[in-house]
Scaffold this motif. Sequence first.
Motif, PDB file in Angstrom:
ATOM      1  N   ALA A  64      81.205  39.773  75.562  1.00  0.00           N
ATOM      2  CA  ALA A  64      81.700  40.706  76.458  1.00  0.00           C
ATOM      3  C   ALA A  64      83.358  40.983  76.185  1.00  0.00           C
ATOM      4  O   ALA A  64      83.990  41.955  76.925  1.00  0.00           O
ATOM      5  N   ILE A  92      82.799  44.957  77.933  1.00  0.00           N
ATOM      6  CA  ILE A  92      82.768  44.471  79.284  1.00  0.00           C
ATOM      7  C   ILE A  92      84.041  44.011  80.000  1.00  0.00           C
ATOM      8  O   ILE A  92      84.193  44.440  81.000  1.00  0.00           O
ATOM      9  N   ARG A  93      84.541  43.137  79.315  1.00  0.00           N
ATOM     10  CA  ARG A  93      85.925  42.804  79.633  1.00  0.00           C
ATOM     11  C   ARG A  93      86.900  43.692  80.134  1.00  0.00           C
ATOM     12  O   ARG A  93      87.536  43.684  81.303  1.00  0.00           O
ATOM     13  N   VAL A  96      85.756  45.659  83.197  1.00  0.00           N
ATOM     14  CA  VAL A  96      85.608  44.767  84.489  1.00  0.00           C
ATOM     15  C   VAL A  96      87.066  44.680  84.904  1.00  0.00           C
ATOM     16  O   VAL A  96      87.377  44.786  86.150  1.00  0.00           O
ATOM     17  N   GLU A 102      87.928  44.950  89.276  1.00  0.00           N
ATOM     18  CA  GLU A 102      87.121  44.656  90.289  1.00  0.00           C
ATOM     19  C   GLU A 102      87.670  43.563  91.167  1.00  0.00           C
ATOM     20  O   GLU A 102      88.370  42.637  90.648  1.00  0.00           O
ATOM     21  N   PRO A 105      84.639  40.649  90.247  1.00  0.00           N
ATOM     22  CA  PRO A 105      84.329  40.974  88.900  1.00  0.00           C
ATOM     23  C   PRO A 105      82.859  40.259  88.499  1.00  0.00           C
ATOM     24  O   PRO A 105      82.429  40.995  87.482  1.00  0.00           O
ATOM     25  N   CYS A 106      82.567  39.226  88.926  1.00  0.00           N
ATOM     26  CA  CYS A 106      81.445  38.466  88.326  1.00  0.00           C
ATOM     27  C   CYS A 106      80.051  39.248  88.527  1.00  0.00           C
ATOM     28  O   CYS A 106      79.368  39.252  87.531  1.00  0.00           O
ATOM     29  N   CYS A 109      80.251  42.152  86.016  1.00  0.00           N
ATOM     30  CA  CYS A 109      80.131  41.726  84.710  1.00  0.00           C
ATOM     31  C   CYS A 109      78.840  41.224  84.273  1.00  0.00           C
ATOM     32  O   CYS A 109      78.068  41.704  83.235  1.00  0.00           O
ATOM     33  N   SER A 110      78.042  40.659  85.259  1.00  0.00           N
ATOM     34  CA  SER A 110      76.586  40.271  85.236  1.00  0.00           C
ATOM     35  C   SER A 110      75.733  41.268  85.271  1.00  0.00           C
ATOM     36  O   SER A 110      74.888  41.387  84.358  1.00  0.00           O
ATOM     37  N   ARG A 113      76.144  42.791  81.529  1.00  0.00           N
ATOM     38  CA  ARG A 113      75.544  41.911  80.490  1.00  0.00           C
ATOM     39  C   ARG A 113      74.163  42.169  80.669  1.00  0.00           C
ATOM     40  O   ARG A 113      73.235  42.237  79.405  1.00  0.00           O
ATOM     41  N   CYS A 196      86.677  33.310  80.315  1.00  0.00           N
ATOM     42  CA  CYS A 196      86.750  34.167  81.484  1.00  0.00           C
ATOM     43  C   CYS A 196      87.622  33.841  82.588  1.00  0.00           C
ATOM     44  O   CYS A 196      87.464  32.338  83.031  1.00  0.00           O
TER      45      CYS A 196
END
Length: 241
Positions: A64, A92-93, A96, A102, A105-106, A109-110, A113, A196
């Motif tokens: 990520a 991704i990082r 997000v 965000e 963010p979780c 991000c999920s 992924r 993270c």
Amino acid sequence: MDTLNSFTGLVRRCVDDYRMIGRDDRILVGVSGGKDSLVLLMALHHLRSFYPLPFHLEAVTVDAGFPDMDFGPVEELCRGLELPYTILKTDIREIVFDIRQEDNPCSLCSKMRRGALNNFVRDHGFNKLALGHHFDDAVETFLMSLLFEGRLSCFKPVTYMSRSGVTQIRPLLYAGEKRVANLCESLALPVVTSTCPQDKTSHRQEIKDLLTALSRQYPDLRSKVFGAIQRLPLDGWGVER
């Protein structure tokens, strides 16, 4: 101390109960670098050596873009196992945390992924994606749905994703987190620590802490919740004997 052989027997029981593996399946293991996915990789690699149905196995890591996460030791492990391994670089990082900034963010991000994994599975001819969710993850997910959403729900042992054409399997569901951690330690697997900033600050961590507190008074709480999931059964959780 648990052995890979006895642990893989538990994984095989889960695989058989939910018919997770078929003849000549092409299975991709999503390896985050954490203990769960590394143990899953080892167990499926060992299972392949004696399972009556032949299947192909490879591994992939979605990078990520978090700093100081070196997947080189995972690559070395896969090389020693003679398993093809891909590190999938993503932004991704950046998306997000830097661009979208965000509040939750979780979730994004999920989702990103999963999208990257599903695209890789489809584009490279795999028909199964193996994920490292274990016994405790199922219990926590069930309670998260109950307490935060007011519904009885949990991911399924086997999930067909119609949009992507990917079937997700979760062979570690009969193994508790402590058993996974013990085997990971005994095999000296190269765990990659997450950097993270949201790690261990999510709703899931709240539920973990709640379960730990309640289990002091009710030691078999997790087993009872897991049993309830199977006995209802929740959609996809019925075991055919």
